[in-house]
Scaffold this motif. Sequence first.
Motif, mmCIF file in Angstrom:
data_model
loop_
_atom_site.group_PDB
_atom_site.id
_atom_site.type_symbol
_atom_site.label_atom_id
_atom_site.label_comp_id
_atom_site.label_asym_id
_atom_site.label_seq_id
_atom_site.Cartn_x
_atom_site.Cartn_y
_atom_site.Cartn_z
ATOM 1 N N ARG A 13 48.997 73.323 71.929
ATOM 2 C CA ARG A 13 49.089 71.967 71.370
ATOM 3 C C ARG A 13 50.193 71.846 70.329
ATOM 4 O O ARG A 13 50.582 70.745 69.963
ATOM 5 C CB ARG A 13 47.750 71.577 70.707
ATOM 6 N N LYS A 14 50.677 72.973 69.844
ATOM 7 C CA LYS A 14 51.672 72.935 68.760
ATOM 8 C C LYS A 14 52.873 73.821 69.023
ATOM 9 O O LYS A 14 53.487 74.323 68.090
ATOM 10 C CB LYS A 14 51.015 73.351 67.435
ATOM 11 N N TRP A 61 55.503 61.467 69.830
ATOM 12 C CA TRP A 61 56.485 60.666 69.087
ATOM 13 C C TRP A 61 57.829 60.608 69.802
ATOM 14 O O TRP A 61 58.474 59.579 69.839
ATOM 15 C CB TRP A 61 56.673 61.248 67.683
ATOM 16 N N TRP A 62 58.258 61.725 70.369
ATOM 17 C CA TRP A 62 59.600 61.816 70.941
ATOM 18 C C TRP A 62 59.624 61.708 72.457
ATOM 19 O O TRP A 62 60.695 61.662 73.049
ATOM 20 C CB TRP A 62 60.258 63.143 70.544
ATOM 21 N N MET B 1 62.825 61.249 60.441
ATOM 22 C CA MET B 1 62.721 62.197 61.569
ATOM 23 C C MET B 1 63.858 62.004 62.585
ATOM 24 O O MET B 1 64.254 62.935 63.250
ATOM 25 C CB MET B 1 61.389 62.020 62.281
ATOM 26 N N LEU B 2 64.376 60.787 62.666
ATOM 27 C CA LEU B 2 65.447 60.536 63.637
ATOM 28 C C LEU B 2 66.730 61.270 63.262
ATOM 29 O O LEU B 2 67.632 61.391 64.079
ATOM 30 C CB LEU B 2 65.713 59.024 63.746
ATOM 31 N N ARG B 35 64.419 59.038 73.221
ATOM 32 C CA ARG B 35 63.679 59.348 71.999
ATOM 33 C C ARG B 35 63.203 58.058 71.331
ATOM 34 O O ARG B 35 62.052 57.945 70.946
ATOM 35 C CB ARG B 35 64.563 60.141 71.025
ATOM 36 N N ARG B 44 59.508 53.315 72.183
ATOM 37 C CA ARG B 44 58.324 54.191 72.160
ATOM 38 C C ARG B 44 57.299 53.707 71.129
ATOM 39 O O ARG B 44 57.673 53.108 70.107
ATOM 40 C CB ARG B 44 58.735 55.635 71.857
ATOM 41 N N PHE B 46 55.619 54.890 68.693
ATOM 42 C CA PHE B 46 55.619 55.241 67.273
ATOM 43 C C PHE B 46 56.943 54.914 66.573
ATOM 44 O O PHE B 46 57.158 55.314 65.443
ATOM 45 C CB PHE B 46 55.274 56.719 67.094
ATOM 46 N N HIS B 76 60.749 56.450 62.671
ATOM 47 C CA HIS B 76 59.721 57.055 63.508
ATOM 48 C C HIS B 76 58.457 57.186 62.660
ATOM 49 O O HIS B 76 58.490 57.816 61.601
ATOM 50 C CB HIS B 76 60.168 58.437 63.974
ATOM 51 N N ILE B 78 55.360 58.921 62.161
ATOM 52 C CA ILE B 78 54.697 60.132 62.657
ATOM 53 C C ILE B 78 53.224 60.045 62.292
ATOM 54 O O ILE B 78 52.825 60.352 61.174
ATOM 55 C CB ILE B 78 55.348 61.391 62.064
ATOM 56 N N GLN B 79 52.429 59.602 63.239
ATOM 57 C CA GLN B 79 50.997 59.390 62.991
ATOM 58 C C GLN B 79 50.161 60.402 63.766
ATOM 59 O O GLN B 79 50.626 60.975 64.738
ATOM 60 C CB GLN B 79 50.602 57.978 63.439
ATOM 61 N N GLY B 80 48.947 60.553 63.358
ATOM 62 C CA GLY B 80 48.012 61.406 64.099
ATOM 63 C C GLY B 80 48.260 62.873 63.827
ATOM 64 O O GLY B 80 49.066 63.247 62.979
ATOM 65 N N GLY B 81 47.517 63.757 64.532
ATOM 66 C CA GLY B 81 47.630 65.193 64.286
ATOM 67 C C GLY B 81 48.001 65.944 65.512
ATOM 68 O O GLY B 81 48.052 67.133 65.546
#
Lengths: 376, 81
Positions: A13-14, A61-62, B1-2, B35, B44, B46, B76, B78-81
């Motif tokens: 997952r990472k 995200w990407w 992040m970009l 991206r 996208r 996020f 960007h 960046i949410q969640g885990g």
Amino acid sequence: MKNGPVRIWVGTRKGAYRVDGTTARRRWTVNGPFDVGSDVFHVAPDPRHPGVVYSAVNNGWWGPTLRRSKNWGKTWKELPLPGMLPIKQRSPPVEAPSATAPIKNLWHIEPGHPSEPGTVFLGIDPGMLFRSDDGGDSWTGVEGINDHPTREQWGPGAGGLCTHTILIDPETPKRMYVGISAAGSFRSDDGGEHWKPVNRGVETPFQPVKYPELGQCVHKMAFDAEDSSKLFRQDHGGIYVTRDRGESWSRIGKPLEDDFGFVVATSPTLPGDAFFAPLRGESRTTLGKQLQLYRWQGATKTWKPLVRKGTYPGEFGTHREGLAADGLDPAGIYFGTTTGQLFVSPNAGKEWIEVPYQFPGIHSVEVSDGRPVGGS
Amino acid sequence: MLRVYVPKTSLRSEATSIESLLDDLEERYPRLRRRIRDETRRVRPFVKVFVNGAEVRDGAREALRLAPDDHVDILHSIQGG
């Protein structure tokens, strides 16, 4: 010829990892992570080209990224995705695999038949298959399956509409199989031009019609080590075997307490046999409140539990790429759990070793067993 | 992040819409392609786009015209885990 090192490729997952050992398969060194922070669904070494490894990287995200290494994972190069020109040649508009469905996730990379050394297949969500004949530098759609006339009947499983199994018949290179959840399994006898659903006898307990032509939630398939007309199949609806290239399937998992599960693996040194990690359907965890795998013994048609009672108590889950076997003698078994433990048996399940490293939740396990190419 | 993909924190563009601004960015920095947007050119989930500090969401971007001195932030989230 001497065996090389044994390398386990772990997608998590990472990020992804390479875990190195010797043919004794008892002591391991962990390298990585590569692509830290991303979901790596599959890391696939190419046995035709020692050192070449592909990685299916997904990131919420990407977006997805496909990578290739030519030096056992020391460095990685981003490859174009299907429908995508090489980075230097890109100009809008970018052609999409489907006008309405972008690539959700990369699922499985399968090196082609040894007689086609540049060929690689890529399975993605949404339920599509792509082929490269230049080692991943460019891709074309396998339209016979991507535009299959039954496609409108396909529906996604919990993991999406994923093409997660791609098998090339070692004896008949133009014959291949795919597994798509939840469309079922399909076979092509002409190199991917035409595809036939091959699910007869596989139960779908999640819908009113119990034995449809397609719509099965196949989880993983594997060839028998000796006879490629024989395949094993772990399905949502149980554990099955076919002896006629998928024309009909027989359920062999019934004697088990539960034969739900995600994984199956076979070893070239154990023809007729297959390894499974059946799970309790309602919890998706291993049977008997402990780590437990089973070996199907084809000669006697019996199941053998492989982990001595009480060795690793607890509840363990696995994803569909979480089990691999090598071609050494005795066969090695490699099992990754959704809670990040990597277990290795160096002797077909007699003993188990836990690699002393807490991985992130494991998506996939593959092994380069170090045998000389073309050797046994 | 970009910044992983673009070596600058700000740059100027003659683009008159969000769509053409993203085209311009991707032309200048090809690694950005897929991206910020996926291959169907959809931004996208996020990625957040702000014009003069106000977020412009899906559905409102197409109609928006950019003026010469508008300031656009692309972040960007960046949410969640």
